[in-house]
Scaffold this active site. Structure first.
Site, PDB file in Angstrom:
ATOM      1  CB  SER A 124      30.985  32.418  35.327  1.00  0.00           C
ATOM      2  OG  SER A 124      29.686  32.196  35.832  1.00  0.00           O
ATOM      3  CE1 TYR A 138      32.980  32.970  40.211  1.00  0.00           C
ATOM      4  CE2 TYR A 138      30.794  33.311  39.306  1.00  0.00           C
ATOM      5  CZ  TYR A 138      31.954  32.569  39.391  1.00  0.00           C
ATOM      6  OH  TYR A 138      32.094  31.422  38.634  1.00  0.00           O
TER       7      TYR A 138
HETATM    8  N1  NAP Z   1      32.094  24.863  39.068  1.00  0.00           N
HETATM    9  C1  NAP Z   1      31.128  25.517  38.429  1.00  0.00           C
HETATM   10  O1  NAP Z   1      29.930  25.152  38.480  1.00  0.00           O
HETATM   11  C2  NAP Z   1      31.501  26.722  37.598  1.00  0.00           C
HETATM   12  C3  NAP Z   1      30.464  27.396  36.906  1.00  0.00           C
HETATM   13  C4  NAP Z   1      30.803  28.514  36.149  1.00  0.00           C
HETATM   14  C5  NAP Z   1      32.122  28.937  36.071  1.00  0.00           C
HETATM   15  N2  NAP Z   1      33.094  28.265  36.761  1.00  0.00           N
HETATM   16  C6  NAP Z   1      34.481  28.757  36.667  1.00  0.00           C
HETATM   17  O2  NAP Z   1      35.331  27.684  36.310  1.00  0.00           O
HETATM   18  C7  NAP Z   1      36.615  27.879  36.917  1.00  0.00           C
HETATM   19  C8  NAP Z   1      36.972  26.637  37.735  1.00  0.00           C
HETATM   20  O3  NAP Z   1      35.967  26.475  38.733  1.00  0.00           O
HETATM   21  P1  NAP Z   1      36.031  25.284  39.787  1.00  0.00           P
HETATM   22  O4  NAP Z   1      34.653  25.148  40.334  1.00  0.00           O
HETATM   23  O5  NAP Z   1      36.695  24.108  39.169  1.00  0.00           O
HETATM   24  O6  NAP Z   1      36.950  25.955  40.913  1.00  0.00           O
HETATM   25  P2  NAP Z   1      37.683  25.266  42.170  1.00  0.00           P
HETATM   26  O7  NAP Z   1      37.284  23.839  42.301  1.00  0.00           O
HETATM   27  O8  NAP Z   1      37.445  26.162  43.322  1.00  0.00           O
HETATM   28  O9  NAP Z   1      39.228  25.332  41.746  1.00  0.00           O
HETATM   29  C9  NAP Z   1      39.855  26.567  41.672  1.00  0.00           C
HETATM   30  C10 NAP Z   1      41.344  26.415  41.418  1.00  0.00           C
HETATM   31  O10 NAP Z   1      41.937  27.694  41.658  1.00  0.00           O
HETATM   32  C11 NAP Z   1      43.020  27.550  42.565  1.00  0.00           C
HETATM   33  N3  NAP Z   1      43.130  28.759  43.376  1.00  0.00           N
HETATM   34  C12 NAP Z   1      42.154  29.362  44.106  1.00  0.00           C
HETATM   35  N4  NAP Z   1      42.632  30.459  44.704  1.00  0.00           N
HETATM   36  C13 NAP Z   1      43.940  30.553  44.355  1.00  0.00           C
HETATM   37  C14 NAP Z   1      44.981  31.462  44.670  1.00  0.00           C
HETATM   38  N5  NAP Z   1      44.792  32.513  45.485  1.00  0.00           N
HETATM   39  N6  NAP Z   1      46.207  31.247  44.136  1.00  0.00           N
HETATM   40  C15 NAP Z   1      46.434  30.183  43.334  1.00  0.00           C
HETATM   41  N7  NAP Z   1      45.488  29.291  42.976  1.00  0.00           N
HETATM   42  C16 NAP Z   1      44.252  29.465  43.501  1.00  0.00           C
HETATM   43  C17 NAP Z   1      42.636  26.323  43.402  1.00  0.00           C
HETATM   44  O11 NAP Z   1      43.765  25.669  43.944  1.00  0.00           O
HETATM   45  P3  NAP Z   1      44.171  25.720  45.492  1.00  0.00           P
HETATM   46  O12 NAP Z   1      42.944  25.439  46.290  1.00  0.00           O
HETATM   47  O13 NAP Z   1      45.290  24.726  45.594  1.00  0.00           O
HETATM   48  O14 NAP Z   1      44.638  27.094  45.638  1.00  0.00           O
HETATM   49  C18 NAP Z   1      42.035  25.418  42.324  1.00  0.00           C
HETATM   50  O15 NAP Z   1      43.065  24.771  41.628  1.00  0.00           O
HETATM   51  C19 NAP Z   1      36.480  29.150  37.782  1.00  0.00           C
HETATM   52  O16 NAP Z   1      36.980  30.241  37.052  1.00  0.00           O
HETATM   53  C20 NAP Z   1      34.987  29.281  37.996  1.00  0.00           C
HETATM   54  O17 NAP Z   1      34.604  30.608  38.233  1.00  0.00           O
HETATM   55  C21 NAP Z   1      32.808  27.169  37.518  1.00  0.00           C
END
Ligand code: NAP
Length: 240
Positions: A124, A138
């Site tokens: 990120s 984070y």
């Molecule tokens: N969205 C943004 O704006 C943004 C910006 C910058 C960086 N990022 C990065 O991009 C990546 C994806 O972000 P996202 O927003 O798509 O996240 P998200 O929607 O929260 O999805 C996270 C994934 O991780 C899994 N997960 C969470 N905790 C877990 C655990 N304890 N064990 C196994 N699986 C787990 C969740 O599945 P379950 O719920 O089934 O466990 C889900 O598949 C992350 O690394 C985030 O930091 C996102």
């Protein structure tokens, strides 16, 4: 032999968009999340596995099962994001850092000899800037992941495994609030597919000599000085 991608955190968010995209491209895809998705239609070539990354024993068993069923890996991609109820500092360290390290170390000898071999960690811009709505853990975990990527790029280079990171800015997903598009040099918010394409590139032969690098996917926003952005927002507010 089909390419095999293992997507950690691919049951939701950007990871699920990635899993769909590489499955459409013909990869065999294994996906780990805490919960199996409730979608009625299974995606062809995608197998889901439920494991909480905080449980090393369960994770180890699932990784063994994935290799047994779908064979050696071409790509290993980390999209997981701590979403648990426990202490956010402990959770970020466990789910972002420890689970990533343990998974990489468990799988280093399980990459295919014939394919492009690649690990991508989704980090990120919070690894270098302060995103005030996110907790300290984070930021520290994301900064740690970027250094972990450099460490493993050197350690795993002799095995032909490339290790890189992608650092998105805010990605517009369902439920997230849009920023003013005018502050972003490319004139729009980031979308899941922007991150997916950067990860696909790093996993592809087009990136065959790239390792230990970070690609920032934020439409150029982090290049602008805070003063310029503040001035523009103030002018917009006056014009309204
Ligand atoms: N969205 C943004 O704006 C943004 C910006 C910058 C960086 N990022 C990065 O991009 C990546 C994806 O972000 P996202 O927003 O798509 O996240 P998200 O929607 O929260 O999805 C996270 C994934 O991780 C899994 N997960 C969470 N905790 C877990 C655990 N304890 N064990 C196994 N699986 C787990 C969740 O599945 P379950 O719920 O089934 O466990 C889900 O598949 C992350 O690394 C985030 O930091 C996102």
């Amino acid at each position: 032999m089909k390419r095999h991608s293992l997507v950690i955190g691919g049951t939701g968010g950007i990871g699920s968009a990635f899993a769909r995209s590489v499955a459409r491209a013909g990869h065999v895809v294994s996906v780990i999340g805490r919960r199996l998705p409730s979608e009625a239609e299974p995606i062809p070539h995608v197998r889901y596995y439920a494991a909480d990354l905080s449980c090393a024993q369960r994770l180890g068993a699932v990784l063994t099962e994935i290799l047994r069923r779908s064979g050696k890996l071409s790509s290993l991609i980390f999209f997981q994001r701590f979403r648990g109820e426990e202490d956010p500092w402990v959770g970020e360290m466990e789910i972002s850092l420890t689970a990533t390290k343990n998974t990489i170390e468990r799988l280093t000898d399980d990459f295919s000899r014939t394919d492009e071999r690649s690990i991508v960690v989704v980090s990120s811009i919070a690894s270098r800037f302060i995103v005030e709505e996110q907790p300290v853990g984070y930021h520290v975990a994301k900064a740690g992941l970027n250094q972990m990527v450099r460490y493993y790029a050197v350690a795993l280079g002799p095995k032909g495994i490339r290790v890189n990171s992608v650092s998105p800015g805010t990605v517009l997903k369902e439920g997230s609030s849009p920023l003013s598009k005018r502050i972003i040099p490319l004139g729009r918010m980031g979308r899941s597919e922007d991150v997916v394409r950067a990860v696909e590139f790093l996993c592809s032969p087009q990136a065959s000599f790239i390792t230990g690098q970070e690609i920032i996917v934020d439409g150029g926003l982090s290049l602008r000085s805070q003063e310029s952005v503040a001035r523009e927002l103030a002018l917009q507010a006056v014009a309204r």
